[in-house]
Design a protein around this motif. Structure first.
Motif, PDB file in Angstrom:
ATOM      1  N   PHE A 112      40.047  50.490  -0.184  1.00  0.00           N
ATOM      2  CA  PHE A 112      41.135  51.185   0.509  1.00  0.00           C
ATOM      3  C   PHE A 112      40.893  51.236   2.019  1.00  0.00           C
ATOM      4  O   PHE A 112      39.760  51.203   2.488  1.00  0.00           O
ATOM      5  N   ASP A 113      41.994  51.359   2.770  1.00  0.00           N
ATOM      6  CA  ASP A 113      41.951  51.600   4.214  1.00  0.00           C
ATOM      7  C   ASP A 113      41.146  50.545   4.964  1.00  0.00           C
ATOM      8  O   ASP A 113      40.378  50.864   5.891  1.00  0.00           O
ATOM      9  N   ASP A 114      41.308  49.283   4.570  1.00  0.00           N
ATOM     10  CA  ASP A 114      40.634  48.173   5.245  1.00  0.00           C
ATOM     11  C   ASP A 114      39.113  48.260   5.158  1.00  0.00           C
ATOM     12  O   ASP A 114      38.402  47.682   5.998  1.00  0.00           O
ATOM     13  N   LYS A 115      38.625  48.971   4.174  1.00  0.00           N
ATOM     14  CA  LYS A 115      37.188  49.038   3.924  1.00  0.00           C
ATOM     15  C   LYS A 115      36.860  48.206   2.689  1.00  0.00           C
ATOM     16  O   LYS A 115      37.749  47.588   2.088  1.00  0.00           O
ATOM     17  N   PHE A 116      35.588  48.201   2.292  1.00  0.00           N
ATOM     18  CA  PHE A 116      35.136  47.336   1.212  1.00  0.00           C
ATOM     19  C   PHE A 116      34.243  48.104   0.241  1.00  0.00           C
ATOM     20  O   PHE A 116      33.414  48.914   0.671  1.00  0.00           O
ATOM     21  N   ILE A 117      34.430  47.838  -1.048  1.00  0.00           N
ATOM     22  CA  ILE A 117      33.588  48.454  -2.054  1.00  0.00           C
ATOM     23  C   ILE A 117      32.368  47.571  -2.288  1.00  0.00           C
ATOM     24  O   ILE A 117      32.488  46.355  -2.473  1.00  0.00           O
ATOM     25  N   VAL A 118      31.210  48.184  -2.243  1.00  0.00           N
ATOM     26  CA  VAL A 118      29.937  47.488  -2.419  1.00  0.00           C
ATOM     27  C   VAL A 118      29.311  48.012  -3.711  1.00  0.00           C
ATOM     28  O   VAL A 118      29.241  49.217  -3.933  1.00  0.00           O
ATOM     29  N   ARG A 119      28.861  47.120  -4.577  1.00  0.00           N
ATOM     30  CA  ARG A 119      28.208  47.551  -5.814  1.00  0.00           C
ATOM     31  C   ARG A 119      27.098  46.594  -6.195  1.00  0.00           C
ATOM     32  O   ARG A 119      27.044  45.457  -5.732  1.00  0.00           O
ATOM     33  N   GLY A 120      26.225  47.081  -7.048  1.00  0.00           N
ATOM     34  CA  GLY A 120      25.186  46.239  -7.598  1.00  0.00           C
ATOM     35  C   GLY A 120      25.612  45.700  -8.944  1.00  0.00           C
ATOM     36  O   GLY A 120      26.711  45.977  -9.431  1.00  0.00           O
ATOM     37  N   ASP A 121      24.742  44.932  -9.570  1.00  0.00           N
ATOM     38  CA  ASP A 121      25.079  44.310 -10.839  1.00  0.00           C
ATOM     39  C   ASP A 121      25.407  45.357 -11.906  1.00  0.00           C
ATOM     40  O   ASP A 121      26.377  45.231 -12.642  1.00  0.00           O
ATOM     41  N   LYS A 122      24.607  46.414 -11.996  1.00  0.00           N
ATOM     42  CA  LYS A 122      24.822  47.487 -12.976  1.00  0.00           C
ATOM     43  C   LYS A 122      24.901  48.861 -12.309  1.00  0.00           C
ATOM     44  O   LYS A 122      24.710  49.879 -12.960  1.00  0.00           O
ATOM     45  N   SER A 123      25.182  48.880 -11.030  1.00  0.00           N
ATOM     46  CA  SER A 123      25.119  50.147 -10.295  1.00  0.00           C
ATOM     47  C   SER A 123      26.176  51.153 -10.748  1.00  0.00           C
ATOM     48  O   SER A 123      25.951  52.370 -10.684  1.00  0.00           O
ATOM     49  N   GLY A 183      28.381  36.226  -1.356  1.00  0.00           N
ATOM     50  CA  GLY A 183      29.586  36.114  -2.158  1.00  0.00           C
ATOM     51  C   GLY A 183      30.827  36.069  -1.291  1.00  0.00           C
ATOM     52  O   GLY A 183      30.752  36.003  -0.060  1.00  0.00           O
ATOM     53  N   GLN A 184      31.991  36.129  -1.942  1.00  0.00           N
ATOM     54  CA  GLN A 184      33.256  36.123  -1.221  1.00  0.00           C
ATOM     55  C   GLN A 184      33.714  37.557  -1.004  1.00  0.00           C
ATOM     56  O   GLN A 184      33.677  38.381  -1.906  1.00  0.00           O
ATOM     57  N   MET A 185      34.200  37.821   0.201  1.00  0.00           N
ATOM     58  CA  MET A 185      34.573  39.182   0.595  1.00  0.00           C
ATOM     59  C   MET A 185      36.090  39.349   0.654  1.00  0.00           C
ATOM     60  O   MET A 185      36.645  40.311   0.146  1.00  0.00           O
ATOM     61  N   SER A 232      28.090  42.565  -5.041  1.00  0.00           N
ATOM     62  CA  SER A 232      29.512  42.343  -4.793  1.00  0.00           C
ATOM     63  C   SER A 232      29.967  43.151  -3.583  1.00  0.00           C
ATOM     64  O   SER A 232      29.586  44.319  -3.424  1.00  0.00           O
ATOM     65  N   VAL A 233      30.779  42.527  -2.736  1.00  0.00           N
ATOM     66  CA  VAL A 233      31.449  43.198  -1.616  1.00  0.00           C
ATOM     67  C   VAL A 233      32.897  42.751  -1.657  1.00  0.00           C
ATOM     68  O   VAL A 233      33.204  41.591  -1.383  1.00  0.00           O
ATOM     69  N   LYS A 234      33.800  43.663  -2.006  1.00  0.00           N
ATOM     70  CA  LYS A 234      35.209  43.283  -2.156  1.00  0.00           C
ATOM     71  C   LYS A 234      36.123  44.342  -1.555  1.00  0.00           C
ATOM     72  O   LYS A 234      35.703  45.443  -1.235  1.00  0.00           O
ATOM     73  N   GLN A 235      37.387  43.975  -1.414  1.00  0.00           N
ATOM     74  CA  GLN A 235      38.319  44.823  -0.677  1.00  0.00           C
ATOM     75  C   GLN A 235      38.540  46.161  -1.373  1.00  0.00           C
ATOM     76  O   GLN A 235      38.619  46.242  -2.601  1.00  0.00           O
TER      77      GLN A 235
END
Length: 295
Positions: A167-178, A117-119, A162-165
């Motif tokens: 806080f603090d230049d880090k990224f939130i990672v989640r699953g479809d229903k996580s 995906g897009q990050m 999903s991997v998206k922006q």
């Protein structure tokens, strides 16, 4: 005597071919055309990232009459096009040299699926294995990061969707229903430390369970809540609702661009501004005056 000589020569040839595979005929070739082009991200309110790849075929004729024909794909390519103005071709392109697909656009070789995906506005991601993430930034080569996994108050992983922006230049990672699961609900990716830390939502973030897509801009969290009756919502920081210019029932964040229905929009703190271009999928875009841009 001649028959005996031919017989012996045949045995020698068979031994040579069988022992060293020197008599095997292999024909390997790439398709002339690229295939399966698709949108993989948006750079801004005028540029779109498109990924495609090339198929290859390898035909092998064995010395003993055996035959094999295998196919695959690789040489993935990332291009940038203008979706507001029709141009002759891409603004920029670069391709990978690998014969085997890396999975950067959601596919691996032999047709198996992978997460991608897009990050950010200029980076796409792909998960090739449970502890490796590949990042491809416009103008650069693919970077592979080996990740260390940490667990903060939960156990169990999820399939990354999903991997998206964050806080603090880090990224939130989640699953479809996580976000609504009983185990780890999300993770935080630190590309500098090369760690991914699995977590459960604390009291300040439990409101994200209602979100279908989420990301942070600066110190603010933005969320899209999708509803079938076109009463979907854009939410900021739990209780602030941002008025959408029109009703929508599908949507999500693509880098710094937000797709609401078929329209491509930008969000500016507490307001949403949409372009006059619609995107219904594929590689065609339509302006309000009916012009079709196609790549």
């Amino acid at each position: 005597m001649k028959n005996v000589t031919n017989f012996v020569a045949g045995i020698v040839l068979a031994l040579v071919c069988g022992g060293f595979a020197g008599c095997t005929d292999v024909d390997f070739h790439w398709s002339e055309n690229r295939s399966n082009a698709k949108v993989v991200g948006f750079v801004d309110d005028s540029l779109v990232m498109v990924g495609d790849y090339r198929y290859w075929e390898e035909i092998t004729d064995e010395w003993n009459g055996g035959y094999s024909d295998i196919e695959g794909f690789g040489h993935e390519r990332l291009c940038v096009y203008n979706y507001r103005v029709q141009e002759d071709g891409p603004r920029w392109c670069d391709s990978l040299s690998s014969e085997s697909a890396t999975g950067m656009f959601g596919m691996k070789d032999q047709g198996s699926s992978t997460s991608a995906g897009q990050m950010t506005d200029s980076v796409i991601w792909a998960i090739r294995s449970s502890n490796t993430i590949s990042l491809w930034k416009i103008g650069e080569k693919v970077h592979e990061l080996k990740l260390s996994k940490l667990f903060d108050g939960c156990s169990g992983e999820f399939v990354v969707a999903s991997v998206k922006q964050w806080f603090d230049d880090k990224f939130i990672v989640r699953g479809d229903k996580s976000l609504i699961s009983d185990g780890c609900q999300y993770a935080v990716l630190d590309t500098v430390a090369r760690t991914v830390t699995y977590k459960r939502l604390d009291e300040n973030l439990k409101w994200l369970q209602k979100c279908d897509d989420v990301r942070a801009w600066g110190e603010d969290v933005y969320c899209i809540v999708l509803k079938e009756n076109e009463e979907s919502l854009v939410v900021k920081n739990k209780e602030e609702f941002i008025d959408a210019p029109f009703p929508f029932r599908i949507g999500g964040f693509w880098g710094n661009v937000m797709k609401l229905g078929s329209r491509l929009c930008l969000i500016n703190h507490d307001s949403i501004e949409c372009s006059d271009v619609s995107w219904f999928g594929g590689l065609e875009f339509k302006s309000e005056d009916g012009r079709i841009l196609s790549y």
